[in-house]
Design a protein around this motif. Structure first.
Motif, PDB file in Angstrom:
ATOM      1  N   ARG A 181       0.833  -1.207   0.000  1.00  8.45           N
ATOM      2  CA  ARG A 181       0.000   0.000   0.000  1.00  8.45           C
ATOM      3  C   ARG A 181       0.871   1.262   0.000  1.00  8.45           C
ATOM      4  NH1 ARG A 181      -2.859  -3.254   3.857  1.00  8.45           N
ATOM      5  NH2 ARG A 181      -4.866  -4.008   2.964  1.00  8.45           N
ATOM      6  N   GLN A 182       1.991   1.236   0.776  1.00  9.28           N
ATOM      7  CA  GLN A 182       2.876   2.398   0.797  1.00  9.28           C
ATOM      8  C   GLN A 182       3.485   2.642  -0.581  1.00  9.28           C
ATOM      9  OE1 GLN A 182       5.712   1.404   3.840  1.00  9.28           O
ATOM     10  NE2 GLN A 182       4.380   2.088   5.527  1.00  9.28           N
ATOM     11  N   GLU A 220       0.972   4.207  -2.915  1.00  9.72           N
ATOM     12  CA  GLU A 220       0.648   5.590  -2.579  1.00  9.72           C
ATOM     13  C   GLU A 220       1.747   6.556  -3.000  1.00  9.72           C
ATOM     14  OE1 GLU A 220      -0.145   5.678   1.559  1.00  9.72           O
ATOM     15  OE2 GLU A 220      -2.026   4.545   1.419  1.00  9.72           O
ATOM     16  N   SER A 221       2.994   6.136  -2.891  1.00  4.80           N
ATOM     17  CA  SER A 221       4.104   7.047  -3.200  1.00  4.80           C
ATOM     18  C   SER A 221       5.316   6.246  -3.651  1.00  4.80           C
ATOM     19  CB  SER A 221       4.468   7.878  -1.963  1.00  4.80           C
ATOM     20  OG  SER A 221       5.623   8.651  -2.198  1.00  4.80           O
TER      21      SER A 221
END
Length: 552
Positions: free
Chosen positions: A38-39, A42-43
């Motif tokens: 997920r991290q 996101e970026s």
């Protein structure tokens, strides 16, 4: 944020974009937790790692109490603010806290500036501009040397010009005042002048006797005289670690030179040999560049040297002047070490110049002895030459003397001397044979050592054990070598030598022995003396006697 995590995030984002995989599938493929996936989605930039929080249960129990005490000091006068010790005692007395003083002290050191709003200006660094020829820095550093086969602790004097970084290093057996002054003199002469401004120092005991408040210092008298002679100012740094940054150039220089040139430990026979090597290393270091500079040390040093103040005409004597008494053994004691002088000075006080690496003895202005400095407590340095006059009267004292043992150790008493002494005692007896040896040793005072050794070998070649024969051959060898500088003593020894009369008497008169031609001279005669006697008798007969005169 490491390179590995950046590449991992890039692969996760590519697989999600191209193949459309779910978070579960991406976590399984890349072997990471779904939170990491997920991290990454996101970026593209991985999040920074959280600093590790070390558990401090005892400090946590009193943290708010300490903060409250520090807040009480916001409006308090500076001289009445609570110290870490006072806060600790209050925690024990008022709150029965179970916490140690080091824990409180370390927390107060960090927390006080935050609560009181103190900006640590004193710890901020301001870039400095060092004008050419204006400043220098000095320090001592410890070095270990394999000196004459023994691992020995020595001290390296380091001097560095602040503008160019040109440095001078010397190694001494001590860091006393003599070494401190001698290092400065060598540095000034090596760099060609004296800084026009100041030289920065630690609070070295050779220079500073008392540290006062601020920058004030009480200097030693001889150090103050030295500074006045060369005309420079001294800047003393703050004591301890707080002052290390004030002369950071020389602090780093000591370590750099030690790691570059003195690792592994140098193996030398003497410190003079080591310092000769260090001079070459200093010159080689001129080709390096310091930090981000685009110019070399040698280039900047040319500018530095032109701006330095010229050296004074008179050279300062760095030696400590002492006046010890010569005892019955011809020894004088300096700093718990003994040194020999010629026996004619027994019972007198002589002037001694104690220097960093040597000791020089004077009678008035005349130098009478010179020794390497003895750094071992109760050690001694003796020379056989100082006792030759007394050994002429006491030849039996030579064999078991400490001066002979010292001469053998220093290779001053060579195998040639040993061979001559053995042959001389065999022919002349112990006493007379030793006296012949002493006469040979006295030749070293007026003739080169190699010439005397050549004379000994020449005399032994023909079986002679007379000091006069050695003297003749030694003077002959020295004269030939002096006339022709290209002629070595080895070549001189190949020339015709003294002839053995014993060989001549025992040989066939017609033979040529040892290069000696036939003797065509007539045999000696006393006929001329007989003729003189005849003339004298005739003259006496022609003179009338007193009776003949009175009769006439």
């Amino acid at each position: 944020m490491g390179l590995v995590r950046v590449e991992l995030f890039a692969r996760i984002r590519r697989d999600a974009r191209i193949e459309g995989l779910s978070i579960r599938e991406l976590a399984r493929r890349h072997g990471v937790h779904r939170r990491t996936v997920r991290q990454a989605l996101e970026s593209a930039k991985p999040p920074g790692r959280k600093p590790r929080q070390q558990a401090a249960p005892k400090l946590d129990a009193v943290r708010d109490l300490i903060d409250g005490m520090l807040q009480q000091d916001i409006d308090a006068p500076r001289k009445q603010r609570q110290t870490a010790t006072r806060i600790w005692h209050r925690l024990l007395d008022e709150h029965a806290a179970q916490v140690g003083y080091p824990t409180v002290r370390d927390y107060v050191r960090v927390r006080r500036p935050e609560i009181l709003g103190i900006v640590p200006i004193a710890k901020a660094m301001v870039p400095q501009l060092h004008l050419p020829g204006a400043e220098a820095e000095v320090d001592f550093g410890e070095v270990w040397v394999i000196l004459a086969g023994v691992k020995t602790k020595c001290f390296m004097f380091a001097y560095r010009l602040s503008h160019s970084g040109r440095a001078v290093h010397r190694v001494y057996p001590t860091q006393a005042l003599e070494a401190f002054l001698e290092g400065h003199i060598d540095a000034f002469e090596e760099t060609g002048g004296v800084p026009t401004g100041q030289i920065k120092y630690d609070n070295l005991s050779p220079a500073v006797s008392t540290v006062l408040s601020g920058r004030a210092r009480v200097e030693t008298a001889r150090w103050a005289l030295f500074r006045s002679h060369y005309g420079f100012d001294a800047f003393y740094c703050e004591p301890g670690v707080d002052g290390a940054h004030e002369k950071g150039g020389i602090e780093g220089e000591v370590g750099r030179f030690r790691r570059t040139w003195l690792s592994p430990m140098p193996v030398v026979d003497s410190l003079a040999e080591l310092n000769a090597r260090i001079r070459d290393w200093d010159l080689r270091d001129e080709n390096r560049r310091i930090g981000q500079k685009i110019t070399t040390v040698a280039h900047d040093y040319l500018i530095d040297r032109d701006a330095l103040r010229s050296l004074p005409r008179a050279r300062f004597d760095p030696g400590l002047e002492l006046y010890p008494m010569v005892d019955r053994s011809g020894l004088l004691t300096v700093r718990q070490a003994k040194y020999s002088v010629p026996v004619r000075f027994i019972g007198r006080r002589l002037r001694v110049s104690l220097r960093a690496s040597e000791l020089v003895v004077f009678d008035g202005r005349a130098q009478v002895a010179r020794h390497e400095r003895v750094t071992v407590r109760y050690g001694q340095s003796v020379e056989l030459d100082h006792y030759l006059e007394v050994l002429k009267f006491k030849p039996g004292a030579l064999a078991g003397s400490s001066v002979l043992a010292s001469a053998r150790t220093a290779c001053a008493f060579t195998t040639e001397h040993e061979a001559f002494w053995a042959e001389s005692r065999k022919v002349n007896g112990d006493a007379s044979g030793t006296r012949e040896l002493i006469d040979v040793l006295l030749l070293h005072r007026t003739l080169p050592d190699r010439a005397v050794l050549a004379g000994i070998r020449a005399a032994l070649t023909v079986g002679s054990v007379l000091a006069d024969v050695v003297a003749i051959e030694a003077r002959r060898a020295a004269a030939i070598a002096l006339e022709d500088s290209d002629t070595s003593f080895a070549v001189v020894e190949e020339l015709p030598k003294v002839v053995s009369l014993t060989q001549r008497r025992l040989a066939d008169p017609a033979a040529v022995i040892a290069g000696l031609p036939n003797d065509t001279r007539p045999l000696p005669s006393v006929a001329g003396y007989d003729e003189l006697l005849t003339k004298r008798s005739a003259k006496q007969a022609a003179v009338p006697t007193s009776e003949e005169v009175s009769g006439a």
